[in-house]
Design a protein around this motif. Structure first.
Motif, mmCIF file in Angstrom:
data_model
loop_
_atom_site.group_PDB
_atom_site.id
_atom_site.type_symbol
_atom_site.label_atom_id
_atom_site.label_comp_id
_atom_site.label_asym_id
_atom_site.label_seq_id
_atom_site.Cartn_x
_atom_site.Cartn_y
_atom_site.Cartn_z
ATOM 1 N N ASN A 46 47.568 34.939 -20.179
ATOM 2 C CA ASN A 46 46.698 35.947 -20.808
ATOM 3 C C ASN A 46 47.222 37.370 -20.584
ATOM 4 O OD1 ASN A 46 44.541 36.523 -22.482
ATOM 5 N ND2 ASN A 46 43.135 36.876 -20.789
ATOM 6 N N LEU A 47 48.542 37.502 -20.470
ATOM 7 C CA LEU A 47 49.114 38.838 -20.243
ATOM 8 C C LEU A 47 49.267 39.617 -21.553
ATOM 9 C CD1 LEU A 47 51.818 38.045 -17.532
ATOM 10 C CD2 LEU A 47 49.675 39.265 -17.194
ATOM 11 N N GLN A 48 49.209 38.898 -22.662
ATOM 12 C CA GLN A 48 49.266 39.544 -23.992
ATOM 13 C C GLN A 48 50.458 40.509 -24.105
ATOM 14 O OE1 GLN A 48 44.917 40.768 -24.619
ATOM 15 N NE2 GLN A 48 44.992 39.788 -22.615
ATOM 16 N N LEU A 49 51.627 39.965 -23.776
ATOM 17 C CA LEU A 49 52.824 40.821 -23.735
ATOM 18 C C LEU A 49 53.463 40.924 -25.118
ATOM 19 C CD1 LEU A 49 54.231 39.761 -20.261
ATOM 20 C CD2 LEU A 49 52.981 41.844 -20.879
ATOM 21 N N TYR A 50 52.685 41.431 -26.045
ATOM 22 C CA TYR A 50 53.211 41.677 -27.388
ATOM 23 C C TYR A 50 52.466 42.853 -27.999
ATOM 24 C CZ TYR A 50 49.054 39.047 -28.709
ATOM 25 O OH TYR A 50 47.755 38.627 -28.832
ATOM 26 N N GLN A 51 52.989 43.308 -29.080
ATOM 27 C CA GLN A 51 52.388 44.455 -29.770
ATOM 28 C C GLN A 51 52.746 44.344 -31.250
ATOM 29 O OE1 GLN A 51 53.896 48.221 -28.325
ATOM 30 N NE2 GLN A 51 51.850 49.099 -28.388
ATOM 31 N N ALA A 90 55.439 45.514 -20.262
ATOM 32 C CA ALA A 90 54.041 45.942 -20.009
ATOM 33 C C ALA A 90 53.340 45.031 -18.994
ATOM 34 C CB ALA A 90 53.263 45.971 -21.318
ATOM 35 N N TRP A 91 54.112 44.172 -18.306
ATOM 36 C CA TRP A 91 53.463 43.143 -17.479
ATOM 37 C C TRP A 91 52.545 43.721 -16.406
ATOM 38 C CZ3 TRP A 91 53.841 42.490 -12.221
ATOM 39 C CH2 TRP A 91 54.873 43.160 -11.560
ATOM 40 N N SER A 164 59.253 32.848 -22.752
ATOM 41 C CA SER A 164 57.801 32.775 -22.638
ATOM 42 C C SER A 164 57.106 33.890 -23.436
ATOM 43 C CB SER A 164 57.410 32.837 -21.164
ATOM 44 O OG SER A 164 56.019 32.904 -21.042
ATOM 45 N N VAL A 165 57.609 35.117 -23.321
ATOM 46 C CA VAL A 165 56.934 36.201 -24.053
ATOM 47 C C VAL A 165 57.133 36.040 -25.568
ATOM 48 C CG1 VAL A 165 56.869 37.894 -22.169
ATOM 49 C CG2 VAL A 165 58.839 37.871 -23.681
ATOM 50 N N HIS A 166 58.289 35.490 -25.954
ATOM 51 C CA HIS A 166 58.488 35.246 -27.392
ATOM 52 C C HIS A 166 57.557 34.141 -27.905
ATOM 53 C CE1 HIS A 166 61.702 37.847 -28.921
ATOM 54 N NE2 HIS A 166 62.127 37.884 -27.675
ATOM 55 N N LYS A 167 57.310 33.131 -27.061
ATOM 56 C CA LYS A 167 56.374 32.053 -27.461
ATOM 57 C C LYS A 167 55.016 32.652 -27.807
ATOM 58 C CE LYS A 167 57.829 28.440 -24.232
ATOM 59 N NZ LYS A 167 57.381 27.726 -23.019
ATOM 60 N N SER A 168 54.512 33.493 -26.887
ATOM 61 C CA SER A 168 53.171 34.056 -27.095
ATOM 62 C C SER A 168 53.129 34.961 -28.322
ATOM 63 C CB SER A 168 52.726 34.841 -25.848
ATOM 64 O OG SER A 168 52.608 33.972 -24.751
ATOM 65 N N ALA A 169 54.185 35.753 -28.511
ATOM 66 C CA ALA A 169 54.228 36.646 -29.683
ATOM 67 C C ALA A 169 54.288 35.821 -30.974
ATOM 68 C CB ALA A 169 55.445 37.574 -29.581
ATOM 69 N N ALA A 170 55.011 34.694 -30.920
ATOM 70 C CA ALA A 170 55.129 33.858 -32.128
ATOM 71 C C ALA A 170 53.808 33.166 -32.450
ATOM 72 C CB ALA A 170 56.241 32.826 -31.932
ATOM 73 N N GLY A 207 62.347 48.154 -23.223
ATOM 74 C CA GLY A 207 61.996 46.841 -22.674
ATOM 75 C C GLY A 207 61.356 45.907 -23.681
ATOM 76 N N SER A 208 61.243 46.347 -24.925
ATOM 77 C CA SER A 208 60.628 45.493 -25.947
ATOM 78 C C SER A 208 61.709 44.752 -26.728
ATOM 79 C CB SER A 208 59.792 46.343 -26.908
ATOM 80 O OG SER A 208 60.638 47.180 -27.679
#
Ligand SMILES: Cc1cc2nc3c(=O)[nH]c(=O)nc-3n(C[C@H](O)[C@H](O)[C@H](O)COP(=O)(O)O)c2cc1C
Length: 240
Positions: A46-51, A90-91, A164-170, A207-208
């Motif tokens: 639930n870190l929501q590391l996307y924008q 943004a972690w 992992s962050v790409h999974k959540s963004a996708a 960092g994005s």
């Protein structure tokens, strides 16, 4: 149990549309609505590391950005482009937000569960996300040796965190595209772009990373390039 097929109808009717109608009115508020819904997607810890960076047709960035999407029609004719960014950087603030939320939560959660959740965001997440030279290898070695004794999550290296962050963004991107279809609009996800130049053009944080860029609009029939093809589901779905 009653059956509601509307979800499956939306999944079936969504196509990647490469040519959008540039004449009829387009409601940008509905893009916002679909984006708001996409934020409800599951995401790692639930870190929501996307924008989502929105570039409507009126933006001075729209033309240059479409050029950097290799002038694909899905970008040049789009009424709005949505750049889906990963925000691994943004972690700290996102972990803090979760920590504070749990700390102040008044729901009927046991003290033990609350303590565990606070330790997760206060100790474990920093261990996984903090960065210093050699830390990625150390994490991998820890997982390797602990893994001898008990089941252990192995995906702890820096490149694993990146995946992992790409999974959540996708996943959020997918919800967005289905939301757009539910609203009556079409989309085209793109990875054919010059990420380096786009980062410079839009002054994106170092960092994005760009997960994908999504062209939005009302699709024209000629924008669907052929019938949908998928390999046989037997080779994609396996029961063991
Ligand atoms: C990560 C990703 C990147 C893609 N990149 C492009 C692209 O750059 N240009 C394009 O025309 N389509 C692109 N697509 C769309 C795929 O080609 C399309 O989803 C696939 O052919 C299946 O067609 P459908 O979406 O209409 O079912 C991309 C799709 C995904 C998921």
């Amino acid at each position: 149990m009653s059956e509601d097929n509307s979800f499956f109808d939306i999944v079936e009717s969504r196509r990647s549309v490469r040519i959008f109608d540039t004449e009829t009115p387009f409601d940008h508020d509905l893009v916002k609505k679909a984006l708001e819904a996409s934020i409800l997607s599951p995401n790692s810890s639930n870190l929501q590391l996307y924008q989502f960076i929105r570039i409507p047709e009126t933006s001075p960035f729209k033309g240059p950005l479409a050029e950097l999407c290799m002038r694909q029609k899905a970008a040049t004719t789009a009424r709005e482009l949505v750049v889906v960014l990963t925000r691994r950087d943004a972690w700290k603030s996102r972990a803090k937000a979760n920590y504070e939320y749990i700390k102040d939560a008044t729901q009927n959660q046991s003290e033990k569960k609350k303590k565990q959740a606070l330790s997760y965001y206060g100790n474990l997440i920093p261990k996984l996300y903090r960065k210093f030279p050699g830390w990625s290898l150390i994490k991998k070695l820890i997982a390797f040796f602990v893994g001898f004794k008990r089941p252990m999550v192995r995906e702890v290296s820096e490149s694993d965190v990146r995946v992992s962050v790409h999974k959540s963004a996708a996943l959020a991107s997918m919800t967005f595209m289905l939301g757009m279809k539910a609203i009556g609009y079409d989309t085209c996800p793109m990875e054919g772009y010059d990420s380096k130049r786009i980062k410079k053009l839009l002054d994106l944080p170092s960092g994005s990373e760009i997960c994908m860029i999504i062209g939005c609009g009302r699709g024209l029939p000629e924008g669907v390039y052929g019938d949908r093809f998928r390999v046989n589901s037997d080779s994609l779905i396996k029961e063991i």
